[in-house]
Write an enzyme that holds these catalytic residues in place. Structure first.
Site, PDB file in Angstrom:
ATOM      1  N   ASN B  23     -18.237  -6.029   9.078  1.00 34.17           N
ATOM      2  CA  ASN B  23     -17.064  -5.188   9.340  1.00 34.17           C
ATOM      3  C   ASN B  23     -17.540  -3.820   9.807  1.00 34.17           C
ATOM      4  O   ASN B  23     -18.360  -3.187   9.130  1.00 34.17           O
ATOM      5  CB  ASN B  23     -16.196  -5.051   8.082  1.00 34.17           C
ATOM      6  N   SER B  46     -12.253  -8.043  11.501  1.00 35.34           N
ATOM      7  CA  SER B  46     -11.328  -6.916  11.617  1.00 35.34           C
ATOM      8  C   SER B  46     -10.342  -7.052  10.463  1.00 35.34           C
ATOM      9  O   SER B  46      -9.685  -8.092  10.324  1.00 35.34           O
ATOM     10  CB  SER B  46     -10.604  -6.965  12.959  1.00 35.34           C
ATOM     11  N   GLU B  47     -10.249  -6.017   9.616  1.00 36.78           N
ATOM     12  CA  GLU B  47      -9.539  -6.205   8.345  1.00 36.78           C
ATOM     13  C   GLU B  47      -8.035  -6.405   8.489  1.00 36.78           C
ATOM     14  O   GLU B  47      -7.361  -6.766   7.536  1.00 36.78           O
ATOM     15  CB  GLU B  47      -9.851  -5.054   7.373  1.00 36.78           C
ATOM     16  N   ASN B  48      -7.491  -6.178   9.686  1.00 39.05           N
ATOM     17  CA  ASN B  48      -6.071  -6.485   9.874  1.00 39.05           C
ATOM     18  C   ASN B  48      -5.832  -7.987  10.050  1.00 39.05           C
ATOM     19  O   ASN B  48      -4.688  -8.401  10.198  1.00 39.05           O
ATOM     20  CB  ASN B  48      -5.487  -5.697  11.047  1.00 39.05           C
ATOM     21  N   SER B  88      -7.595 -11.524   4.267  1.00 41.12           N
ATOM     22  CA  SER B  88      -8.622 -10.656   4.843  1.00 41.12           C
ATOM     23  C   SER B  88      -9.327  -9.851   3.758  1.00 41.12           C
ATOM     24  O   SER B  88     -10.561  -9.785   3.706  1.00 41.12           O
ATOM     25  CB  SER B  88      -7.981  -9.708   5.856  1.00 41.12           C
TER      26      SER B  88
END
Lengths: 238, 212
Positions: B23, B46-48, B88
């Site tokens: 990340n 991607s943390e979304n 996530s």
């Protein structure tokens, strides 16, 4: 006698009878991606005030939840990041708006827990920071965990790509984000979709949100789907 | 000569290993994606809600439903997958991500990190930073060695509110690299930017660290 239907004519009709001042609303989306555009506009037009809104972000000045901030219908936001909204900043600094910051993953899990009937959970996230203040702590195997509680809402506003008349939903790409958890955590969940289809048209194996969580559904219209940061690359010259 | 932003990103990219799930934070960390060695398989998270982040789209091919955590338009790859924010952060908190590279305002000699708020200034929120540093296996900070007024950013303890306590494993600045083998150990100076001396680093650092 007619069978119950979840399908409403439009966003206004879908919110009719379930709104009141001071209520708590969850609104899906990450930035402007996957936000319930039609329902936010209808919520603004309803004139309901004093809202607590749980949403990862607060929109931008002219779009998304920014519309509700501009009309001063929001009393409190529960979010992880609100950097893109000047009006938000102004109202917050003027003391007109309350704000509760949650780490993004904690916010997501609190909503998931709320929808799943879980009172709370212990997490390492935020241990030793301002987020831990006033929260119960436990030390397990040398690691400090803090207690975070589940979140629910009076109404959840959801945006999906496809949905059927039963309320089964399929999201598209990163527009999924907070929508699936919020769909489970609303006492009344209202979904808007880009494509409303008949039962049988969605593959049951591909459903992300089962229809039991969705009480009302509409075919959305006039989608803007604004982009916050348009980043592109050049095609390499031949 | 101090490292440039791109050289910092290049140095951080040397921490990538084959098969890593990674990340990248906003700013210089994002540039690390430009320096992934072609012989390594590295998957960007991607943390979304995406694994297998691709490059920016060609002009005209932007998709509003496909953005990264910095809200930038991106593309998918054949290996990509999408998931909810709770899934996530499950992979982040659950220790499934190998490496997080992020920026910082301050790092303390005990590994504390501050990168989300300055009291008295407008606070935008911590986003996913607290979750990342609490859950990712290895946390690498990339930052300028000193703040604009010349004061050290690697210091005895953070004065700003923390993002995480004892969470940093490596600090890469434009002057030097500090690392420690585990979170019970002290940081050691392991590398200098070309032309930078250990004495210069010492004079611009208030944190205690072990010499090379």
């Amino acid at each position: 006698m007619t069978q119950a239907t979840k399908v409403y004519q439009d966003a206004r009709a879908a919110l009719d009878g379930i709104l009141k001042d001071g209520m708590t609303i969850m609104s899906g989306g990450f930035g402007l991606c996957g936000i319930p555009e039609n329902l936010i506009t209808a919520l603004r037009d309803s004139g309901v005030r004093g809202l607590t809104v749980i949403s990862n972000n607060a929109g931008v000045d002219e779009w998304g939840l920014g519309l509700l901030l501009k009309s001063k219908q929001i009393a409190k936001m529960v979010s992880s990041y609100v950097g893109e909204n000047k009006e938000f900043e102004r109202q917050y600094l003027a003391g007109e708006l309350q704000l509760e910051f949650n780490p993004q993953g904690t916010l997501a899990e609190r909503i998931r827990a709320g929808g799943a009937g879980i009172f709370g959970f212990y997490t390492r996230t935020g241990a030793g920071t301002l987020v831990a203040e006033g929260k119960e702590q436990r030390v397990v195997n040398g690691d400090t965990y803090i207690l975070e509680t589940g979140l629910t809402a009076d109404v959840s506003l959801i945006k999906a790509w496809k949905g059927d008349t039963e309320g089964n939903l399929i999201y598209r790409k990163t527009a999924r984000n907070f929508n699936p958890m919020m769909a489970t955590a609303g006492r009344v969940t209202v979904a808007e979709v880009e494509h409303l289809v008949q039962p049988g048209e969605l593959d049951p194996d591909q459903i992300h949100t089962p229809g039991i969580f969705v009480k009302r559904i509409i075919q959305g219209t006039s989608y803007v789907k604004a982009i916050e940061q348009r980043t592109v690359r050049k095609r390499s010259a031949a | 000569m101090a490292w440039t932003r791109d050289q910092l990103a290049q140095r951080a990219a040397r921490e990538l290993r084959d098969g890593f799930y990674v990340n990248l934070g906003i700013g210089i960390p994002t540039l690390v994606a430009n320096y992934i060695p072609s012989n390594l398989k590295v998957v960007l998270q991607s943390e979304n809600g995406m694994l297998g982040m691709g490059p920016f789209p060609y002009e005209g091919e932007e998709d509003p439903d496909l953005i990264n955590a910095g809200k930038q338009t991106i593309t998918q790859l054949p290996i990509s997958s999408y998931f909810s924010s709770s899934d996530s952060f499950g992979m982040i908190r659950g220790g499934h991500i190998d490496l997080s590279i992020l920026g910082a305002m301050e790092v303390a000699e005990n590994g504390d990190l501050a990168n989300w708020m300055v009291p008295g200034k407008v606070v935008k929120g911590m986003g996913g930073a607290m979750d990342l540093v609490a859950g990712v296996k290895k946390v690498v900070v990339v930052m300028e060695h000193t703040s604009k007024d010349g004061s050290p950013k690697f210091k005895p303890r953070c004065e700003l509110p923390l993002t995480g306590a004892n969470v940093v494993d490596m600090v890469i600045t434009d002057l030097a690299v500090f690392a420690r083998p585990d979170r019970k150990s002290q940081f050691r100076l392991i590398e200098l930017a070309s032309g930078v001396t250990a004495d210069e680093v010492r004079s611009k650092t208030s944190a205690a660290y072990l010499a090379t």
